[in-house]
Design a protein around this motif. Structure first.
Motif, mmCIF file in Angstrom:
data_model
loop_
_atom_site.group_PDB
_atom_site.id
_atom_site.type_symbol
_atom_site.label_atom_id
_atom_site.label_comp_id
_atom_site.label_asym_id
_atom_site.label_seq_id
_atom_site.Cartn_x
_atom_site.Cartn_y
_atom_site.Cartn_z
ATOM 1 N N GLY A 496 5.396 37.201 4.406
ATOM 2 C CA GLY A 496 5.526 38.372 3.555
ATOM 3 C C GLY A 496 6.371 38.135 2.329
ATOM 4 O O GLY A 496 7.001 39.062 1.797
ATOM 5 N N CYS A 497 6.401 36.883 1.859
ATOM 6 C CA CYS A 497 7.143 36.547 0.643
ATOM 7 C C CYS A 497 6.205 36.546 -0.567
ATOM 8 O O CYS A 497 4.981 36.617 -0.427
ATOM 9 N N PHE A 498 6.797 36.434 -1.732
ATOM 10 C CA PHE A 498 6.046 36.402 -2.978
ATOM 11 C C PHE A 498 6.424 35.149 -3.766
ATOM 12 O O PHE A 498 7.486 34.559 -3.546
ATOM 13 N N LEU A 499 5.556 34.766 -4.671
ATOM 14 C CA LEU A 499 5.820 33.619 -5.533
ATOM 15 C C LEU A 499 5.935 34.100 -6.978
ATOM 16 O O LEU A 499 5.281 35.063 -7.376
ATOM 17 N N GLU A 500 6.744 33.400 -7.729
ATOM 18 C CA GLU A 500 6.943 33.764 -9.126
ATOM 19 C C GLU A 500 6.032 32.948 -10.035
ATOM 20 O O GLU A 500 5.815 31.762 -9.812
ATOM 21 N N LEU A 501 5.521 33.606 -11.058
ATOM 22 C CA LEU A 501 4.964 32.922 -12.220
ATOM 23 C C LEU A 501 6.015 33.094 -13.304
ATOM 24 O O LEU A 501 6.140 34.159 -13.896
ATOM 25 N N ASN A 502 6.794 32.059 -13.522
ATOM 26 C CA ASN A 502 7.880 32.111 -14.489
ATOM 27 C C ASN A 502 7.300 31.981 -15.892
ATOM 28 O O ASN A 502 6.699 30.966 -16.232
ATOM 29 N N ALA A 503 7.474 33.025 -16.701
ATOM 30 C CA ALA A 503 6.823 33.094 -18.005
ATOM 31 C C ALA A 503 7.576 32.360 -19.103
ATOM 32 O O ALA A 503 7.097 32.328 -20.245
ATOM 33 N N TYR A 504 8.729 31.780 -18.782
ATOM 34 C CA TYR A 504 9.449 31.028 -19.813
ATOM 35 C C TYR A 504 8.524 29.917 -20.305
ATOM 36 O O TYR A 504 7.962 29.161 -19.492
#
Length: 572
Positions: A496-504
């Protein structure tokens, strides 16, 4: 000479690197690095600000001294301090910093202890086994240096999208100064929002005769003219970027835009479909025999082929044509869908702005919520928060909650994932937070299985919500660490975790392939700017471009949800 924001940022980064190699004042070094990040992420031109007489010291984090240096860079393309530092140190020391395992401190050690001054000497020292003898290096580091030196010799040089965008914006603005032009578009991988760009393809339709090619080839940034014709010219800019300009008739503009946007494999599939329909499609239009039946707009081109419009970001021949035929094309996420920012930094750690300033900037964008997620204690270089300092920040957020109207501040942290997968702060304090982001900031060279298990173990902690910049890569600077991303995505789904799309723009991590894989596994993605300043919030557009390349729809993205639904999603 047109000085881009990326040029100013690069000068400041080089000054900081050389100062660190010399062992100069760490506070000055940090000021240059912060300035580089701020300027590199600005959406409008610093050079234009200088031309218009604006005070550069009004930019957050830029004082009078840095503003004066920026004015010198705009005027000359460089700075006297950088020239002085380069005279004091061998030129190749800067090139060594392109090797991911070599930061300024290690380059300083190589230079001072082994007398290495060139890349050739570095390679010879690595082959001779001398580097492993230095404190803090070892056999694996030495092997990594050799591998990276080989990679640098063979890697195609491509510009980051953010740099290409700055160049394209100024150049197209220059082209528009010529009367008689219309329908000007930048095509190619740039329009498909790929994270790096090899060249620029610009298309122009003109309403009347205009000396467009003379105007184009006399642009002051042109270093070399490769060819000049009536309908096509090619130049190389001072940045090294090749730009092709094509003039096409209005009736063919849509067909040319579709053709030159690509990708090549998408266009091959399009031509194959046309052939089956007894049609011909090329950059001039769609033809039935000798008759042009479409071409003025891209929509007309796809309609003539029995297809709905396919967004540029999807055109990689990864199933988009089959999805179009089955009416399964995604409704791609866009800026109006974003309800809040889930990863931001303040002056409590290495951010440039206060909590209030960040909150007001997020509110001005129409966001419903902003997560304050400063670094945790292990990241001392970023003034990471100890438990007492984090509690102090939480008290300030509570105080501001009664003052701020129209936006909700979420209490959070970007907590380091330690070597063994444990988190850098105790569960006791993490339980007090609304959102916990886990990040790998060290030990990038762990073996694949160990790095993978490290991140999965962190997700085992039910207080962790999001894995930040999951591959750790920096585009054109640091390769991703060895990690089994399929296992990471599966583990995120199961826990139930999420992953980031880091927009930097230097990260854009996750990449588009793994964004699509996460979508297919049902793992939601947080599109976050990792903002360290007010202007960093504008970087959301780069994250959205990457998300769209990964087929993400609003329901696939964590921060398209309103606060009520977000709160439910964060309850693991």
């Amino acid at each position: 000479m047109v000085v881009q924001n990326s040029d100013i940022s690069e000068v400041f980064e080089q000054i900081a690197d050389l100062m660190e190699i010399k062992g100069d004042n760490p506070f000055k070094i940090r000021a240059y690095r912060n300035a580089a990040r701020t300027i590199g992420g600005m959406p409008h031109s610093v050079a234009d600000m200088v031309t218009q007489g604006e005070d550069l010291s009004t930019i957050t984090g830029i004082g009078k001294a840095l503003a004066q240096k920026m004015e010198e860079i705009v005027a000359t393309g460089t700075h006297s301090l950088l020239h002085k530092l380069k005279e004091e140190l061998p030129a190749d020391l800067l090139l060594m910093l392109k090797i991911p395992t070599l930061g300024p401190k290690r380059v300083k050690a190589l230079h001072s202890k082994l007398g290495i001054t060139t890349l050739e000497e570095l390679e010879l020292a690595a082959r001779a086994g001398k580097i492993r003898t230095l404190d803090g290096f070892g056999v694996k580091t030495e092997q990594g240096i050799r591998a990276e030196l080989e990679r640098l010799q063979t890697t195609e040089q491509r510009l980051k999208l953010v740099v290409a965008e700055q160049i394209a914006t100024v150049l197209t603005g220059y082209l528009k100064e010529l009367p008689g032009l219309s329908d000007i578009e930048v095509a190619g991988s740039y329009r498909r929002r790929k994270e790096t760009v090899g060249d620029l393809d610009i298309l122009v339709a003109r309403d009347r005769e205009a000396p467009i090619m003379d105007h184009f080839t006399t642009y002051q940034e042109v270093e070399r003219i490769l060819m000049k014709g009536e309908t096509k010219s090619s130049v190389v800019l001072r940045s090294g970027l090749q730009v092709d300009l094509r003039v096409v008739p209005h009736r063919s503009f849509g067909a040319a835009l579709q053709y030159f946007t690509g990708s090549q494999t998408h266009n091959i599939a399009i031509r194959s479909r046309a052939q089956k329909m007894k049609l011909k499609v090329n950059e001039y239009g769609v033809f039935k025999g000798e008759e042009q039946i479409a071409g003025r707009s891209e929509e007309d081109v796809y309609t003539a082929l029995g297809l709905p419009y396919i967004e540029p970001e999807l055109r990689e021949n990864r199933g988009e044509i089959e999805a179009a035929l089955d009416n399964r094309l995604p409704r791609l996420v866009s800026l109006p869908d974003i309800q809040g920012e889930l990863h931001s930094h303040t002056t409590y750690s290495d951010g440039l702005c206060s909590i209030t300033e960040m909150a007001l900037a997020a509110q001005a964008r129409g966001y419903e919520y902003l997560a304050i997620t400063d670094h945790s204690q292990r990241l001392t270089i970023a003034h990471g928060l100890t438990v007492p300092r984090l509690r102090q920040q939480l008290q300030e957020i509570d105080y501001l909650a009664d003052k701020m109207k129209g936006i909700v501040l979420l209490k959070g942290i970007e907590v380091d994932i330690l070597d063994d997968g444990s988190l850098d702060l105790p569960d006791e304090i993490l339980r007090e937070l609304d959102i916990v982001i886990g990040a790998v900031h060290s030990k990038f060279k762990l073996p694949l299985s160990q790095q993978t298990e490290r991140i999965i173990k962190a997700m085992d902690n039910p207080l962790l919500h999001i894995i930040a910049h999951p591959s750790g890569r920096l585009i054109n600077e640091r390769a991703p660490y060895d990690v089994d991303m399929d296992k990471i995505i599966t583990a995120a789904r199961d826990r139930g975790c999420f992953l980031e799309l880091n927009a930097y723009p230097d990260r854009l991590d996750l990449n588009d392939i793994y964004c699509k894989a996460a979508k297919e596994m049902g793992v939601k993605i947080a599109i976050s700017t990792d903002a360290h300043s007010l202007r960093d919030l504008d970087n959301i557009r780069y994250g959205l471009g990457q998300a769209r390349r990964g087929w993400l729809e609003p329901e696939d993205v964590l921060n398209t949800h309103n606060l009520e639904n977000l709160t439910k999603l964060l309850q693991r």
